[in-house]
Scaffold this motif. Structure first.
Motif, PDB file in Angstrom:
ATOM      1  N   MET A 179       0.925  -1.113   0.160  1.00  0.00           N
ATOM      2  CA  MET A 179       0.031  -0.060  -0.005  1.00  0.00           C
ATOM      3  C   MET A 179       0.861   1.183   0.232  1.00  0.00           C
ATOM      4  O   MET A 179       2.037   1.394   0.424  1.00  0.00           O
ATOM      5  CB  MET A 179      -0.934   0.061   1.199  1.00  0.00           C
ATOM      6  N   LYS A 180       0.300   2.390  -0.720  1.00  0.00           N
ATOM      7  CA  LYS A 180       1.064   3.600  -0.786  1.00  0.00           C
ATOM      8  C   LYS A 180       0.105   4.582  -0.687  1.00  0.00           C
ATOM      9  O   LYS A 180      -1.030   4.529  -0.724  1.00  0.00           O
ATOM     10  CB  LYS A 180       1.873   3.714  -2.310  1.00  0.00           C
ATOM     11  N   VAL A 181       0.667   5.777   0.070  1.00  0.00           N
ATOM     12  CA  VAL A 181      -0.036   6.817   0.374  1.00  0.00           C
ATOM     13  C   VAL A 181      -0.316   7.646  -0.696  1.00  0.00           C
ATOM     14  O   VAL A 181       0.949   8.285  -1.416  1.00  0.00           O
ATOM     15  CB  VAL A 181       0.526   7.601   1.610  1.00  0.00           C
ATOM     16  N   GLU A 224      -2.672  12.793   1.964  1.00  0.00           N
ATOM     17  CA  GLU A 224      -2.796  12.913   3.641  1.00  0.00           C
ATOM     18  C   GLU A 224      -3.796  14.218   3.755  1.00  0.00           C
ATOM     19  O   GLU A 224      -3.676  15.112   3.360  1.00  0.00           O
ATOM     20  CB  GLU A 224      -1.420  13.409   4.029  1.00  0.00           C
ATOM     21  N   GLN A 280      -5.926   4.956   6.739  1.00  0.00           N
ATOM     22  CA  GLN A 280      -5.072   4.460   7.724  1.00  0.00           C
ATOM     23  C   GLN A 280      -5.014   5.678   8.680  1.00  0.00           C
ATOM     24  O   GLN A 280      -4.762   6.937   8.253  1.00  0.00           O
ATOM     25  CB  GLN A 280      -3.677   4.586   7.228  1.00  0.00           C
ATOM     26  N   LEU A 300      -4.295   9.112   6.402  1.00  0.00           N
ATOM     27  CA  LEU A 300      -3.824   8.651   5.349  1.00  0.00           C
ATOM     28  C   LEU A 300      -4.674   7.782   4.309  1.00  0.00           C
ATOM     29  O   LEU A 300      -5.127   6.608   4.704  1.00  0.00           O
ATOM     30  CB  LEU A 300      -2.409   8.074   5.481  1.00  0.00           C
ATOM     31  N   CYS A 343      -4.610   5.333   1.461  1.00  0.00           N
ATOM     32  CA  CYS A 343      -3.704   4.507   0.849  1.00  0.00           C
ATOM     33  C   CYS A 343      -4.451   3.620  -0.290  1.00  0.00           C
ATOM     34  O   CYS A 343      -5.562   3.253   0.011  1.00  0.00           O
ATOM     35  CB  CYS A 343      -3.095   3.491   2.100  1.00  0.00           C
ATOM     36  N   ASP A 387       0.006  -0.609  -4.385  1.00  0.00           N
ATOM     37  CA  ASP A 387       1.073   0.005  -5.272  1.00  0.00           C
ATOM     38  C   ASP A 387       0.685  -0.154  -6.746  1.00  0.00           C
ATOM     39  O   ASP A 387       1.308   0.843  -7.244  1.00  0.00           O
ATOM     40  CB  ASP A 387       2.331  -0.845  -5.086  1.00  0.00           C
ATOM     41  N   TRP A 392      -1.254   3.074  -7.702  1.00  0.00           N
ATOM     42  CA  TRP A 392      -0.903   4.164  -7.132  1.00  0.00           C
ATOM     43  C   TRP A 392      -0.761   5.279  -8.277  1.00  0.00           C
ATOM     44  O   TRP A 392      -1.272   6.451  -8.049  1.00  0.00           O
ATOM     45  CB  TRP A 392       0.433   4.006  -6.419  1.00  0.00           C
TER      46      TRP A 392
END
Length: 87
Positions: free
Chosen positions: A1-3, A6, A30, A48, A50, A53, A56
């Motif tokens: 997982m990628k942010v 925010e 998250q 966050l 998420c 990947d 993304w």
């Protein structure tokens, strides 16, 4: 997982989440359960958004196109006033 984003607050996080899910991108928030925690946890900036990947880059483009953290377009105040009222 990628942010991918925010969030400044819970509303922003859910707006982004719904936009991504509308494009069938799975989303995980998250820190959502920590919002409003006491003690050393900050009250803001803890959520966050998420995504996996693999998606993304696509998710980043969708989030970039969203009108987040922008003030509403200023309307011409004079045109919005009823006749006879000063601006």
């Amino acid at each position: 997982m990628k942010v991918v984003y925010e969030a400044a607050n819970l509303i922003d996080a859910h707006l982004v989440r719904h936009a991504l899910e509308a494009e069938e991108i799975p989303v995980f928030l998250q820190g959502e359960a920590l919002l409003g925690g006491m003690g050393e946890l900050p009250l803001f900036g803890t959520i966050l958004v998420c995504v996996p990947d693999v998606v993304w880059p696509e998710a980043r483009d969708i989030v970039a196109a969203l009108p987040l953290n922008q003030p509403p377009a200023a309307a011409d105040a004079v045109d919005d006033l009823p006749d006879g009222l000063p601006a």
